[in-house]
Design a protein around this motif. Structure first.
Motif, mmCIF file in Angstrom:
data_model
loop_
_atom_site.group_PDB
_atom_site.id
_atom_site.type_symbol
_atom_site.label_atom_id
_atom_site.label_comp_id
_atom_site.label_asym_id
_atom_site.label_seq_id
_atom_site.Cartn_x
_atom_site.Cartn_y
_atom_site.Cartn_z
ATOM 1 N N TYR A 74 -41.224 -27.306 -20.902
ATOM 2 C CA TYR A 74 -40.690 -26.000 -21.302
ATOM 3 C C TYR A 74 -40.874 -25.687 -22.782
ATOM 4 O O TYR A 74 -40.106 -24.915 -23.366
ATOM 5 N N TYR A 120 -39.860 -18.999 -12.176
ATOM 6 C CA TYR A 120 -39.214 -18.814 -13.473
ATOM 7 C C TYR A 120 -38.272 -17.614 -13.408
ATOM 8 O O TYR A 120 -38.628 -16.498 -13.791
ATOM 9 N N HIS A 126 -37.092 -23.094 -11.511
ATOM 10 C CA HIS A 126 -36.950 -23.526 -12.909
ATOM 11 C C HIS A 126 -35.687 -23.023 -13.590
ATOM 12 O O HIS A 126 -35.364 -23.447 -14.698
ATOM 13 N N TYR A 130 -39.132 -17.005 -17.833
ATOM 14 C CA TYR A 130 -39.965 -17.652 -18.857
ATOM 15 C C TYR A 130 -39.707 -17.075 -20.245
ATOM 16 O O TYR A 130 -39.775 -17.795 -21.247
ATOM 17 N N ILE A 133 -37.143 -19.001 -22.011
ATOM 18 C CA ILE A 133 -37.622 -20.300 -22.490
ATOM 19 C C ILE A 133 -38.320 -20.160 -23.848
ATOM 20 O O ILE A 133 -38.353 -21.101 -24.640
#
Ligand SMILES: Cc1cc2nc3c(=O)[nH]c(=O)nc-3n(C[C@H](O)[C@H](O)[C@H](O)COP(=O)(O)O)c2cc1C
Length: 185
Positions: A74, A120, A126, A130, A133
């Motif tokens: 990540y 994501y 996850h 994203y 992240i």
């Protein structure tokens, strides 16, 4: 009329580009692109010693900075973090009493993930979008007075056919050649 060049510097970090499928294809698509320089960091600095003056000069010469890497746990691989830690120092990047050296430039992340795009999300495999992240890098851009541009992400790399990869690589080249003009210019 003198043409205005908007130069782009791509900082590429991959632990072993010779084993890379995705990032190598993305980097290959950038070959011969005008006003665009790729710093393949581990090839430039195989002993881990970054030429800080050369990197700062390259940053100063560019209007657009791109961080390109495979997502590893990540995050960017470690050498890109080292680049950030060593190149972006107080008195140059920030803390000068004036806008720092990167102020007004753009920052874009270009990355690849094993995880699929739909994985994501808060409900996905996850557990985060994203973009969430990327918050540490987005915060870095903000702290440096940079303009954050939407990331270019190749998700689900194992399911990508060679043809799809070539299309994404061409998209990447086209995106970077749009020569984004920083807002203050
Ligand atoms: C050490 C390591 C950590 C990884 N961590 C992640 C991860 O956190 N999330 C993810 O989606 N994929 C992860 N992957 C998969 C990579 O993102 C994927 O292999 C890479 O994007 C492919 O690019 P390349 O062909 O240029 O190596 C990881 C792979 C490695 C080797």
């Amino acid at each position: 009329m003198t043409p205005i060049h908007h130069k782009t510097l791509v900082l590429l970090d991959h632990p072993d580009l010779s084993t890379s499928r995705i990032n190598r294809a993305l980097a290959t698509a950038l070959e011969d692109a005008p006003d665009l320089t790729v710093h393949d960091l581990r090839r430039l600095y195989p002993d881990g010693h970054i030429d800080l003056a050369a990197e700062r000069a390259a940053v100063e010469a560019a209007e657009n900075i791109v961080l390109q890497y495979p997502t590893h746990w990540y995050a960017p691989p470690a050498f890109l973090k080292t680049w950030l830690d060593e190149v972006l120092v107080r008195g140059w990047a920030y803390g000068t009493g004036a806008p720092g050296a990167l102020a007004g430039k753009t920052l874009r992340v270009a990355t690849s993930t094993g995880g699929a795009g739909e994985a994501y999300s808060p409900d996905g495999f996850h557990g985060w979008d994203y973009n969430d992240i990327l918050i540490p890098l987005q915060a870095t851009a903000r702290r440096l007075g940079m303009q954050w541009l939407s990331p270019f992400i190749v998700h689900g790399v194992r399911d990508l056919t060679d043809e799809q990869l070539q299309d994404r690589a061409q998209d990447y080249r086209n995106l970077l050649l749009l020569r984004t003009v920083p807002e203050h210019v």
